[in-house]
Design a protein around this motif. Structure first.
Motif, PDB file in Angstrom:
ATOM      1  N   GLY A 163       0.787  -1.223   0.000  1.00 45.84           N
ATOM      2  CA  GLY A 163       0.000   0.000   0.000  1.00 45.84           C
ATOM      3  C   GLY A 163       0.816   1.268   0.000  1.00 45.84           C
ATOM      4  O   GLY A 163       0.256   2.368  -0.134  1.00 45.84           O
ATOM      5  N   SER A 164       2.143   1.156   0.129  1.00 47.33           N
ATOM      6  CA  SER A 164       2.992   2.350   0.090  1.00 47.33           C
ATOM      7  C   SER A 164       3.164   2.798  -1.351  1.00 47.33           C
ATOM      8  O   SER A 164       3.443   1.983  -2.237  1.00 47.33           O
ATOM      9  N   PRO A 165       3.038   4.098  -1.630  1.00 49.25           N
ATOM     10  CA  PRO A 165       3.244   4.570  -3.006  1.00 49.25           C
ATOM     11  C   PRO A 165       4.685   4.342  -3.450  1.00 49.25           C
ATOM     12  O   PRO A 165       5.604   4.363  -2.630  1.00 49.25           O
ATOM     13  N   ALA A 166       4.880   4.151  -4.735  1.00 47.47           N
ATOM     14  CA  ALA A 166       6.221   4.089  -5.301  1.00 47.47           C
ATOM     15  C   ALA A 166       6.698   5.512  -5.547  1.00 47.47           C
ATOM     16  O   ALA A 166       5.992   6.309  -6.189  1.00 47.47           O
ATOM     17  N   LEU A 167       7.875   5.855  -5.056  1.00 47.91           N
ATOM     18  CA  LEU A 167       8.385   7.210  -5.250  1.00 47.91           C
ATOM     19  C   LEU A 167       8.519   7.551  -6.731  1.00 47.91           C
ATOM     20  O   LEU A 167       8.309   8.695  -7.141  1.00 47.91           O
ATOM     21  N   ALA A 168       8.875   6.557  -7.540  1.00 47.48           N
ATOM     22  CA  ALA A 168       9.010   6.806  -8.976  1.00 47.48           C
ATOM     23  C   ALA A 168       7.678   7.232  -9.583  1.00 47.48           C
ATOM     24  O   ALA A 168       7.637   8.075 -10.485  1.00 47.48           O
ATOM     25  N   ASP A 169       6.579   6.663  -9.101  1.00 46.14           N
ATOM     26  CA  ASP A 169       5.259   7.044  -9.611  1.00 46.14           C
ATOM     27  C   ASP A 169       4.902   8.456  -9.179  1.00 46.14           C
ATOM     28  O   ASP A 169       4.326   9.233  -9.948  1.00 46.14           O
ATOM     29  N   ILE A 170       5.238   8.803  -7.940  1.00 49.09           N
ATOM     30  CA  ILE A 170       4.920  10.141  -7.439  1.00 49.09           C
ATOM     31  C   ILE A 170       5.691  11.201  -8.208  1.00 49.09           C
ATOM     32  O   ILE A 170       5.139  12.233  -8.608  1.00 49.09           O
ATOM     33  N   THR A 171       6.978  10.954  -8.444  1.00 51.40           N
ATOM     34  CA  THR A 171       7.765  11.946  -9.167  1.00 51.40           C
ATOM     35  C   THR A 171       7.363  12.006 -10.643  1.00 51.40           C
ATOM     36  O   THR A 171       7.387  13.081 -11.250  1.00 51.40           O
ATOM     37  N   ALA A 172       6.986  10.866 -11.229  1.00 50.36           N
ATOM     38  CA  ALA A 172       6.538  10.866 -12.622  1.00 50.36           C
ATOM     39  C   ALA A 172       5.254  11.688 -12.779  1.00 50.36           C
ATOM     40  O   ALA A 172       5.031  12.328 -13.807  1.00 50.36           O
ATOM     41  N   GLU A 173       4.450  11.681 -11.747  1.00 50.76           N
ATOM     42  CA  GLU A 173       3.210  12.467 -11.739  1.00 50.76           C
ATOM     43  C   GLU A 173       3.515  13.964 -11.651  1.00 50.76           C
ATOM     44  O   GLU A 173       2.690  14.800 -12.032  1.00 50.76           O
ATOM     45  N   GLY A 174       4.695  14.280 -11.138  1.00 52.34           N
ATOM     46  CA  GLY A 174       5.049  15.684 -10.958  1.00 52.34           C
ATOM     47  C   GLY A 174       4.610  16.252  -9.628  1.00 52.34           C
ATOM     48  O   GLY A 174       4.634  17.479  -9.434  1.00 52.34           O
ATOM     49  N   TYR A 175       4.247  15.380  -8.700  1.00 51.67           N
ATOM     50  CA  TYR A 175       3.773  15.861  -7.397  1.00 51.67           C
ATOM     51  C   TYR A 175       4.914  16.482  -6.599  1.00 51.67           C
ATOM     52  O   TYR A 175       6.031  15.955  -6.562  1.00 51.67           O
ATOM     53  N   ALA A 176       4.632  17.599  -5.961  1.00 52.84           N
ATOM     54  CA  ALA A 176       5.579  18.244  -5.058  1.00 52.84           C
ATOM     55  C   ALA A 176       4.772  19.103  -4.094  1.00 52.84           C
ATOM     56  O   ALA A 176       3.847  19.801  -4.508  1.00 52.84           O
ATOM     57  N   ALA A 177       5.113  19.020  -2.818  1.00 49.87           N
ATOM     58  CA  ALA A 177       4.373  19.752  -1.796  1.00 49.87           C
ATOM     59  C   ALA A 177       5.247  20.827  -1.160  1.00 49.87           C
ATOM     60  O   ALA A 177       6.480  20.712  -1.157  1.00 49.87           O
ATOM     61  N   PRO A 178       4.631  21.863  -0.597  1.00 52.69           N
ATOM     62  CA  PRO A 178       5.412  22.907   0.078  1.00 52.69           C
ATOM     63  C   PRO A 178       6.079  22.413   1.355  1.00 52.69           C
ATOM     64  O   PRO A 178       7.122  22.931   1.754  1.00 52.69           O
ATOM     65  N   PHE A 179       5.468  21.400   2.009  1.00 60.65           N
ATOM     66  CA  PHE A 179       6.028  20.846   3.235  1.00 60.65           C
ATOM     67  C   PHE A 179       5.800  19.337   3.258  1.00 60.65           C
ATOM     68  O   PHE A 179       4.878  18.817   2.616  1.00 60.65           O
ATOM     69  N   TYR A 180       6.657  18.661   4.050  1.00 65.24           N
ATOM     70  CA  TYR A 180       6.521  17.221   4.243  1.00 65.24           C
ATOM     71  C   TYR A 180       6.600  16.913   5.734  1.00 65.24           C
ATOM     72  O   TYR A 180       7.298  17.605   6.490  1.00 65.24           O
ATOM     73  N   LEU A 181       5.874  15.876   6.129  1.00 66.87           N
ATOM     74  CA  LEU A 181       5.870  15.424   7.505  1.00 66.87           C
ATOM     75  C   LEU A 181       6.657  14.119   7.579  1.00 66.87           C
ATOM     76  O   LEU A 181       6.345  13.161   6.877  1.00 66.87           O
TER      77      LEU A 181
END
Length: 258
Positions: free
Chosen positions: A123-141
Motif C-alpha cells: 500500500g505504500s506509493p512508489a516514489l518513482a510514480d509520485i515523481t513521474a506524476e510531478g507531485y511536489a508539496a510545500p512541506f513534508y511530515l
C-alpha cells in the motif's frame, strides 16, 4: 513487482552555522543532477557511486521549530530496481573499499549523518510514480517511531487502513510507508501537505482536546493516538521538512544560485 528499497539520511551540522546546510544541500542537488545524463554507474572523483539508479528524490531542510537539534538536513533516496538495482550499486562501492571513497568535497561540512535503509510495505506509493506524476508539496511530515519488536508491519498496516484516510481528509498525502530494515523495531512514514493543511490539522486536534472552540474538532485524531499505543514501544516523533530547490519533491526545481 519487487519491493521498493529506499534510504533516508539525517545530517547534522555543528557548531551551529546556518550556511553549512545550505552549502551541503546545494552541493548535493547539483551533484546528483549530473547523474541524470549517465548511462551506466561509475566511480568518479572518489565522491560516491555515480548512477541514475540511485535517485535523490527528496532533499529537505528540517524545520527547527518542530523539535530537533538545529541545524539538520534530511535526504530521501530511491534505489531503482530494489535490492538488485540501486542497492547493489551502493554496496558495490565497498568491494575492496577503494581509497578514493574517503576523499570528498564535503569533508568537515557535516558533523554527523545517520542513514536508515527503508523497505516499502503493502500500500505504500512508489516514489518513482509520485515523481513521474510531478507531485511536489510545500512541506513534508517525517515520522520516525519505535515499535514493539516485530510489530513494524502491523503498525504500518494500521497506518494505511486507519490513519491515512483521516490525514487525507486534512490534505495530507502519503509519500511512503516504510519498515526500517536490518532492525525489527522502527518505522518511517512521509507525508506531503500544504501549510494551510498542516495548520488546520493541528487546530482540529486542539479542538478535539477541548482547547480550540473556533474550529470543528476531529476526534479521530485522538482515536489514532490511542490506537497507535497498541504498537509503539518507545520514542515517536514527527518533524516538518521544507523541500530544498533542485530535488524531485520540491516545487522549485532550481537550487539557490543555480
Amino acid at each position: 513487482m519487487r519491493r521498493g528499497i529506499y534510504l533516508i539520511e539525517e545530517v547534522d551540522f555543528r557548531p551551529m552555522n546556518s550556511r553549512k546546510p545550505l552549502e551541503y544541500l546545494t552541493w548535493l542537488t547539483r551533484y546528483k543532477k549530473e547523474d541524470e545524463a549517465l548511462d551506466a554507474p561509475e566511480l568518479t572523483r572518489g565522491l560516491s557511486i555515480r548512477s541514475r539508479e540511485i535517485d535523490l528524490v527528496g532533499a529537505f531542510y528540517a524545520v527547527g521549530i518542530t523539535g530537533h537539534p538545529q541545524f539538520k538536513a534530511v535526504t530521501l533516496w530511491d534505489c531503482h530496481g530494489g535490492w538488485d538495482g540501486g542497492w547493489r550499486q551502493m554496496m558495490n562501492i565497498y568491494d575492496g573499499v577503494n581509497d578514493r571513497l574517503f576523499l570528498s568535497d564535503i569533508d568537515d561540512l557535516r558533523f554527523s549523518a545517520f542513514s536508515r535503509p527503508l523497505g516499502a510495505v503493502a500500500g505504500s506509493p512508489a516514489l518513482a510514480d509520485i515523481t513521474a506524476e510531478g507531485y511536489a508539496a510545500p512541506f513534508y511530515l517525517f515520522e520516525s517511531a519505535r515499535v514493539r519488536p516485530g510489530a513494524a508491519l502491523e503498525y504500518l498496516d494500521a497506518v494505511r487502513r486507519e490513519r491515512a484516510p483521516v490525514l487525507a481528509d486534512h490534505g495530507h498525502r502519503p509519500i511512503g510507508l516504510y519498515e526500517v530494515l536490518f532492525c525489527d523495531s522502527e518505522v518511517v512514514t512521509v507525508w506531503g501537505m500544504s501549510l494551510e493543511d498542516h495548520l488546520s490539522l493541528q487546530r482540529a486536534r486542539d479542538a478535539a482536546l477541548g482547547l480550540d472552540d473556533e474550529v470543528e474538532p476531529d476526534p479521530r485524531l485522538l482515536d489514532w493516538s490511542r490506537r497507535s499505543r497498541d504498537f509503539l514501544d518507545g520514542p515517536w516523533r514527527e518533524t516538518l521538512l521544507a523541500p530544498f530547490p533542485g530535488s524531485r519533491l520540491s516545487p522549485a526545481q532550481a537550487p539557490p544560485g543555480g
